[in-house]
Design a protein around this motif. Structure first.
Motif, short mmCIF file in Angstrom:
data_model
loop_
_atom_site.label_atom_id
_atom_site.label_comp_id
_atom_site.label_asym_id
_atom_site.label_seq_id
_atom_site.Cartn_x
_atom_site.Cartn_y
_atom_site.Cartn_z
N ILE A 106 4.43 4.09 -7.61
CA ILE A 106 5.87 4.08 -7.52
C ILE A 106 6.46 2.87 -7.33
O ILE A 106 5.94 1.97 -7.44
CB ILE A 106 6.20 5.44 -6.30
CG1 ILE A 106 5.58 4.78 -5.04
CG2 ILE A 106 5.43 6.60 -6.80
CD1 ILE A 106 6.01 5.49 -3.99
N ASP A 107 7.89 3.06 -7.04
CA ASP A 107 8.39 1.79 -6.60
C ASP A 107 8.61 0.87 -7.86
O ASP A 107 8.10 -0.32 -7.75
CB ASP A 107 8.16 1.06 -5.28
CG ASP A 107 9.40 0.45 -4.64
OD1 ASP A 107 10.16 0.28 -5.28
OD2 ASP A 107 9.15 0.30 -3.28
N LEU A 108 9.27 1.12 -8.80
CA LEU A 108 8.96 0.42 -10.29
C LEU A 108 10.03 -0.57 -10.38
O LEU A 108 10.24 -1.26 -11.37
CB LEU A 108 8.85 1.38 -11.34
CG LEU A 108 7.75 2.37 -11.25
CD1 LEU A 108 7.97 3.44 -12.37
CD2 LEU A 108 6.39 1.98 -11.02
N ILE A 133 0.97 -1.00 -0.24
CA ILE A 133 0.00 0.04 0.02
C ILE A 133 0.97 1.19 -0.14
O ILE A 133 0.25 2.34 -0.60
CB ILE A 133 -1.03 -0.10 1.24
CG1 ILE A 133 -1.96 1.20 1.40
CG2 ILE A 133 -0.27 -0.18 2.43
CD1 ILE A 133 -3.07 1.03 0.46
N ASN A 134 2.29 1.28 0.62
CA ASN A 134 2.77 2.21 0.62
C ASN A 134 3.79 2.59 -0.84
O ASN A 134 4.52 3.45 -0.91
CB ASN A 134 3.97 2.36 1.64
CG ASN A 134 5.07 1.21 1.89
OD1 ASN A 134 5.23 0.68 0.74
ND2 ASN A 134 5.45 1.24 2.78
N ASN A 135 3.42 1.74 -1.76
CA ASN A 135 3.81 2.19 -3.05
C ASN A 135 3.05 2.72 -3.99
O ASN A 135 3.00 2.73 -5.20
CB ASN A 135 4.28 0.83 -3.73
CG ASN A 135 5.97 0.34 -3.00
OD1 ASN A 135 6.53 1.26 -2.73
ND2 ASN A 135 6.26 -0.86 -2.96
N VAL A 136 1.91 3.33 -3.34
CA VAL A 136 0.90 4.22 -4.31
C VAL A 136 0.78 5.54 -3.67
O VAL A 136 0.60 5.46 -2.55
CB VAL A 136 -0.36 3.44 -4.52
CG1 VAL A 136 -1.12 2.98 -3.48
CG2 VAL A 136 -1.13 4.27 -5.55
#
Ligand code: ADP
Ligand code: GN1
Ligand code: MG
Length: 364
Positions: A236-238, A220-223
């Motif tokens: 994010i975090d691709l 969830i902390n990658n959006v």
């Protein structure tokens, strides 16, 4: 000016095509793999932030191939988003290095990249409400949808067999057999738990699901969620965007958005799969991905949450037994704590499997 002992955080920011005066850079975020910094520049009296990241090249063995993926993916997304409102905040924008490449390699062989900072949005380590879970899932589904027609060639596999759960299981068995740090004795119940779940590990791989371009790390902390509208504005975090199964992404959303507890919570009574959060994830994900998912994919939505939670638990446990060489740790037993929350969440999912499947049915 602040000097960082680990990396020269004065020199690196200047290697990118960023105008103005570099002020300072501070560690940022809560990732387990790369080193992320927020770098501040003074541009004609205005302070402007950038994200600066060192790619962990002991884990991502080919940072150049990884950056090629990131360039292709961000260019494709930017092209698709075109003139839509807020297009520039809806996709990560790489800032080129002075030599026009997408990365800078420092004298110690560290690979760095810089992104424009997406302002007026933030990430959350746990979903605060079903609405947030809905928005996050919708954004990840939209991400998959926009990348469905990424032109050939196939993306590089930045970490081969990343979500091959049976191989993750085999690695755990090897770690336990070797027991190089004499730690297996500290994790007997967890090892037993993993062994009891061996049969689950191959279910998705054997379900004949289509390969897609997937994110593979949909914590969830990658959006980023927009501060004003609450909408999922940018994925994010691709680093792990590569060929995969759509359900790897949905499963990781279930793992990270349905429980109110932190990933490393020591009070396991706080860990539970909350059905309203799961329902919001299903609805959000189907709102964007429902048009392309196959029936078999939809039928495995609930199971994918259990599988990915089990898989990451197995990985934390393996790393604990091997001596904490992969995930960053901040205290003794940190990876074992993380493993325990994952396995507790697997149990909670198992207790509610029928209700989860009924919810999926009703959302289709
Ligand atoms: P990690 O691999 O360390 O998880 P991320 O790429 O997820 O690295 O970045 C860590 C955190 O930095 C994110 O959770 C997010 O809060 C923030 N972040 C990353 N990229 C941006 C960006 N372009 N703009 C604003 N914040 C960002
Ligand atoms: C790592 O980099 P970060 O913190 O977003 C890991 C994921 C795990 C996650 C567990 C490349 O993600 O696979 O699910 O930790 N990334 C890699 O929190 O291994
Ligand atoms: Mg991240």
């Amino acid at each position: 000016m602040i000097m960082n002992l680990k990396h020269d955080l004065c020199a690196v920011p200047r290697q990118f095509q960023i105008c103005g005066e570099f002020l300072h850079a501070e560690p940022y975020g809560s990732g387990h793999i790369n080193d992320t910094y927020c770098a501040l520049f003074d541009q004609a009296g205005t302070q402007v932030r950038y994200i600066l990241q060192r790619i962990n090249h002991s884990i991502f063995k080919n940072p150049v191939a990884l950056m090629e993926n990131v360039q292709r993916v961000t260019a494709h997304l930017a092209g698709k988003l075109g003139e839509t409102p807020d297009a520039s905040r809806s996709v990560l924008t790489l800032v080129p290095a002075r030599d026009d490449r997408a990365w800078h390699c420092d004298e110690n062989g560290n690979y760095w990249r810089a992104y424009l900072f997406i302002e007026k949005a933030r990430t959350y380590d746990a979903a605060q409400s079903p609405q947030q879970a809905f928005e996050a899932a919708k954004a990840f589904g939209q991400f998959q949808k926009l990348l469905a027609d990424l032109p050939a060639p196939r993306l590089h596999e930045t970490i081969p067999d990343f979500h091959h759960t049976p191989k993750r299981f085999a690695r755990l068995e090897q770690a336990v057999a070797a027991d190089a740090m004499n730690r297996a004795r500290l994790a007997r119940p967890e090892i037993e738990f993993a062994l009891r779940h061996r049969a689950d590990t191959s279910v998705l791989i054997e379900a004949g699901l289509p390969e897609r371009v997937t994110h593979n790390d949909t914590k969830i902390n990658n959006v980023m969620l927009d501060d004003q509208t609450g909408q999922g504005i940018c994925v994010i975090d691709l680093d792990t965007v590569m060929p995969g199964l759509a359900l790897y992404d949905f499963g990781d959303m279930v793992r990270t958005a349905t429980s109110p507890a932190k990933e490393d919570e020591q009070d396991l009574s706080k860990v539970r799969m909350q059905l309203p959060m799961f329902e919001a994830l299903v609805r959000g994900y189907l709102a964007s991905a429902g048009s392309f998912l196959t029936t078999a994919e939809k039928q495995h939505l609930g199971f994918s949450g259990k599988l990915i939670t089990l898989e990451i638990g197995i990985r934390f446990l393996t790393d604990f037994i091997e001596g904490d060489t992969y995930f960053k740790v901040h205290r003794d037993g940190h990876n074992l704590d993380r493993c325990r929350t994952q396995f507790r969440l697997v149990e909670s999912i198992e207790q509610q499997e029928d209700a989860m499947n009924r919810l999926v049915e009703s959302a289709l």
